[in-house]
Write a protein that holds these residues in place. Structure first.
Motif, PDB file in Angstrom:
ATOM      1  N   GLY A 101      12.633  55.649   7.174  1.00  0.00           N
ATOM      2  CA  GLY A 101      11.308  55.730   7.782  1.00  0.00           C
ATOM      3  C   GLY A 101      10.809  57.161   7.826  1.00  0.00           C
ATOM      4  N   ARG A 102      11.732  58.105   8.061  1.00  0.00           N
ATOM      5  CA  ARG A 102      11.344  59.523   8.108  1.00  0.00           C
ATOM      6  C   ARG A 102      10.869  60.011   6.754  1.00  0.00           C
ATOM      7  N   VAL A 103      11.597  59.592   5.711  1.00  0.00           N
ATOM      8  CA  VAL A 103      11.214  60.004   4.359  1.00  0.00           C
ATOM      9  C   VAL A 103       9.812  59.493   4.050  1.00  0.00           C
ATOM     10  N   LEU A 172       5.017  48.990  -2.908  1.00  0.00           N
ATOM     11  CA  LEU A 172       5.052  47.530  -3.006  1.00  0.00           C
ATOM     12  C   LEU A 172       5.481  47.099  -4.406  1.00  0.00           C
ATOM     13  N   ILE A 173       4.879  47.717  -5.421  1.00  0.00           N
ATOM     14  CA  ILE A 173       5.107  47.264  -6.803  1.00  0.00           C
ATOM     15  C   ILE A 173       6.310  47.961  -7.437  1.00  0.00           C
ATOM     16  N   ARG A 174       6.505  49.216  -7.110  1.00  0.00           N
ATOM     17  CA  ARG A 174       7.644  50.027  -7.564  1.00  0.00           C
ATOM     18  C   ARG A 174       7.642  50.363  -9.051  1.00  0.00           C
ATOM     19  N   GLY A 242      -6.118  52.738   4.422  1.00  0.00           N
ATOM     20  CA  GLY A 242      -5.063  53.760   4.353  1.00  0.00           C
ATOM     21  C   GLY A 242      -3.892  53.397   5.252  1.00  0.00           C
ATOM     22  N   LEU A 243      -4.200  52.986   6.495  1.00  0.00           N
ATOM     23  CA  LEU A 243      -3.132  52.655   7.446  1.00  0.00           C
ATOM     24  C   LEU A 243      -2.376  51.399   7.015  1.00  0.00           C
ATOM     25  N   VAL A 244      -3.126  50.393   6.570  1.00  0.00           N
ATOM     26  CA  VAL A 244      -2.468  49.150   6.145  1.00  0.00           C
ATOM     27  C   VAL A 244      -1.485  49.441   5.009  1.00  0.00           C
ATOM     28  N   ALA A 249       3.905  50.611   2.680  1.00  0.00           N
ATOM     29  CA  ALA A 249       4.853  51.559   2.079  1.00  0.00           C
ATOM     30  C   ALA A 249       6.101  51.665   2.934  1.00  0.00           C
ATOM     31  N   MET A 250       5.899  51.803   4.239  1.00  0.00           N
ATOM     32  CA  MET A 250       7.019  51.934   5.172  1.00  0.00           C
ATOM     33  C   MET A 250       7.940  50.722   5.087  1.00  0.00           C
ATOM     34  N   VAL A 251       7.353  49.560   5.297  1.00  0.00           N
ATOM     35  CA  VAL A 251       8.154  48.344   5.421  1.00  0.00           C
ATOM     36  C   VAL A 251       8.903  48.048   4.127  1.00  0.00           C
TER      37      VAL A 251
END
Lengths: 259, 307
Positions: A101-103, A172-174, A242-244, A249-251
């Motif tokens: 999460g920090r990264v 999401l897609i990677r 942006g937030l969504v 990205a985080m999850v």
């Protein structure tokens, strides 16, 4: 956290990708601007191709070109995360900082800042060309009237937020190529079609939000042809996207195996 | 660190407990348990696809185990305060952005880990990459990438090293260097875990060997114990007399290819038996590939059983 942001800065500085994205962003803005400068007030087939530079809409349209390259900020964000997967450097990142999460938080903050910085450079380049052109053609040279501060400031903000959207999409897609194709397809096809065919829906899309912030219709017509949110509404919508995507990205990146 | 008064040979620095990973219906890693101790090089051996890399990645928090856990210095990797200072890992030779220089690659890790950036230069020097420091990784050979991965692993001067196939792509001189380097680290009290599918690489440096196949641990023993039980190849003019003498001395003997294959006694005992029996020896060879023999036997049995 500061260390991780410094590491992101070093990562982006130590390859040449950023130069390409900045070049494309500035290049697109100037290309559009030159087009407007060339056609503003010029008669074609007996009528004006674009309103003359004395028209506030034209002044707005000049500066709004700065946002022409927002797509490249999205790609910047996409490459910022998919590049790590593609080259396997994500392993280094997560070994050094196992709390993923920090990264990701550092990446989101960094790319938002990179987007803002690139936006600033793009805006400055646009102003540097638009201002003398307006002066020569007899248009307004004020940077305070005709919503210019809103357009320029909004463009900078939009650039930062688009980088966040890119990070989320990439996480999401990677797959880098797939993510970039999706981004281009979205911006060039889906949004373009929805904006024209269903403007009442289109105003809620990222492109609609940019249009609202930059006070343009996005097309060559005058203001008011398309449903467009007020500037503050567009800003909120864009911040929302942006937030969504930041959360996406985080999850996604935090939970997936790195194999 | 080694400052306290415990005997560090008794401490299990790496402790893998019943690690299991299932991908769909495939159990890639199936209840793997082993330990690695300081002062030892532990070889983690198995054929390709045995689950070695997945196990190492689970130990390092990159892959979430389906069940089980791995502890390093008593904690899970993700719970380590400063992981890079405690554990150095080199996973594969592909983790580099080709457009970034070797030095920048390491400086990124230093910056993120809060290490002084001079550590990047020191690690490059240790691994023999000083001359290539400012070159883009794009032009690096596989061997150079391996060295860079190793440089990254030692950035934080950790006491625990986890290396996945570090000898891949190294030339003979590089392999020699790597072996000496790992030996040195173990000798100063580090815990070194090295995976490999090439036995010869590990046989000469490992103190302890864990053999896996199809996601399961087949053997977990000191190298010496595994290699023991190899055979002596004995040529003689009087096979019958010598055979009888050897069997009296407690050896197990079989006759094949005009030679006696002897186990259970050492070369000296064979010499004595020959002397007593008045047999002329024409050949006496210790079969070196003891570990390979064991390895093939074990993995073949496992494969056969599964197939």
């Amino acid at each position: 956290m500061i260390r991780l942001i410094q590491a992101e800065l070093l990562k982006i500085r130590s390859t040449r990708m950023w130069l390409g994205m900045l070049g494309l962003s500035v290049g697109f803005a100037l290309m559009g601007l030159v087009f407007y400068i060339a056609l503003a007030g010029v008669e074609m087939d007996g009528r004006e191709a674009l309103p003359p530079v004395t028209d506030p809409d034209t002044v707005r349209a000049f500066y709004a070109n700065a946002s022409g390259g927002v797509l490249f900020m999205m790609i910047l964000g996409i490459v910022g995360i998919t590049g790590e997967y593609r080259h396997g450097t994500i392993t280094q990142a997560f070994l050094v900082t196992p709390r993923r999460g920090r990264v990701l938080a550092a990446k989101l903050v960094s790319y938002f800042l990179f987007g803002l910085a690139f936006g600033l450079v793009t805006v400055l380049a646009t102003v540097a060309v638009a201002l003398p052109a307006l002066a020569i053609r007899g248009g307004s040279t004020s940077l305070l009237d005709n919503d210019v501060p809103m357009i320029l400031g909004g463009t900078v903000l939009a650039m930062g937020l688009y980088a966040l959207v890119g990070l989320g999409l990439g996480a999401l897609i990677r797959n880098q190529i797939a993510a970039i194709l999706v981004a281009i397809g979205w911006v060039q096809l889906v949004e373009a079609i929805v904006t024209v065919a269903l403007p009442q829906v289109g105003q809620w899309l990222p492109a609609g939000a940019v249009r609202a912030i930059t006070r343009t219709t996005g097309g060559f017509g005058g203001m008011g042809e398309l449903d467009t949110l007020p500037p503050w509404g567009g800003t909120l919508v864009l911040v929302g996207y942006g937030l969504v995507f930041a959360v996406i990205a985080m999850v996604t990146a935090v939970r997936r195996d790195i194999g | 660190m080694l400052g306290d008064c415990r005997d560090w040979h008794d401490v299990s620095v790496i402790e893998v407990q019943e690690l299991t990973k299932t991908f769909g219906t495939v159990r890639a890693v199936d209840g793997v348990s082993f330990t690695a101790r300081p002062g030892e090089v532990t070889g983690f051996l198995g054929p390709n696809g045995a689950g070695k890399t997945t196990t190492l990645r689970m130990m390092l928090g990159l892959v979430a185990p389906t069940s089980g856990r791995a502890l390093i210095n008593g904690r899970r990797y993700v719970d380590l305060e400063r992981p890079v200072v405690e554990v150095g890992a080199a996973l594969e030779a592909t983790g580099f952005n080709p457009g970034r220089s070797a030095r920048d690659h390491l400086r990124v890790a230093c910056t993120a880990a809060g290490l002084p950036t001079r550590r990047a230069d020191e690690a490059l020097e240790t691994t023999g990459l000083k001359e290539a420091a400012d070159r883009r990784v794009l032009g690096f050979s596989l061997g150079m990438r391996q060295r860079l991965a190793l440089a990254e692993a030692i950035l934080g001067e950790p006491r625990v090293l986890i290396l996945d196939e570090p000898a891949n792509g190294l030339d003979p001189a590089g392999i020699r260097w790597l072996r000496d380097f790992l030996r040195h680290l173990a000798d100063i009290g580090c815990t070194v875990l090295v995976s490999s599918h090439v036995l010869a690489e590990v046989e000469q440096v490992a103190d302890h060997v864990v053999i896996v196949a199809r996601g399961r641990v087949l053997r977990d023993a000191p190298l010496a114990e595994l290699v023991r039980g190899g055979e002596l190849k004995v040529g003689t003019r009087q096979p019958e007399q010598l055979r009888r003498a050897l069997e009296e001395a407690g050896a197990t003997v079989r006759f094949e290819d005009d030679r006696l294959w002897v186990s259970g006694v050492d070369a000296e005992q064979v010499g004595r038996a020959a002397l007593d029996a008045g047999a002329v020896l024409t050949e006496l060879v210790e079969e070196r590939s003891g570990l390979e023999h064991v390895f093939l036997e074990l993995t073949r049995a496992e494969m056969g059983e599964a197939g």
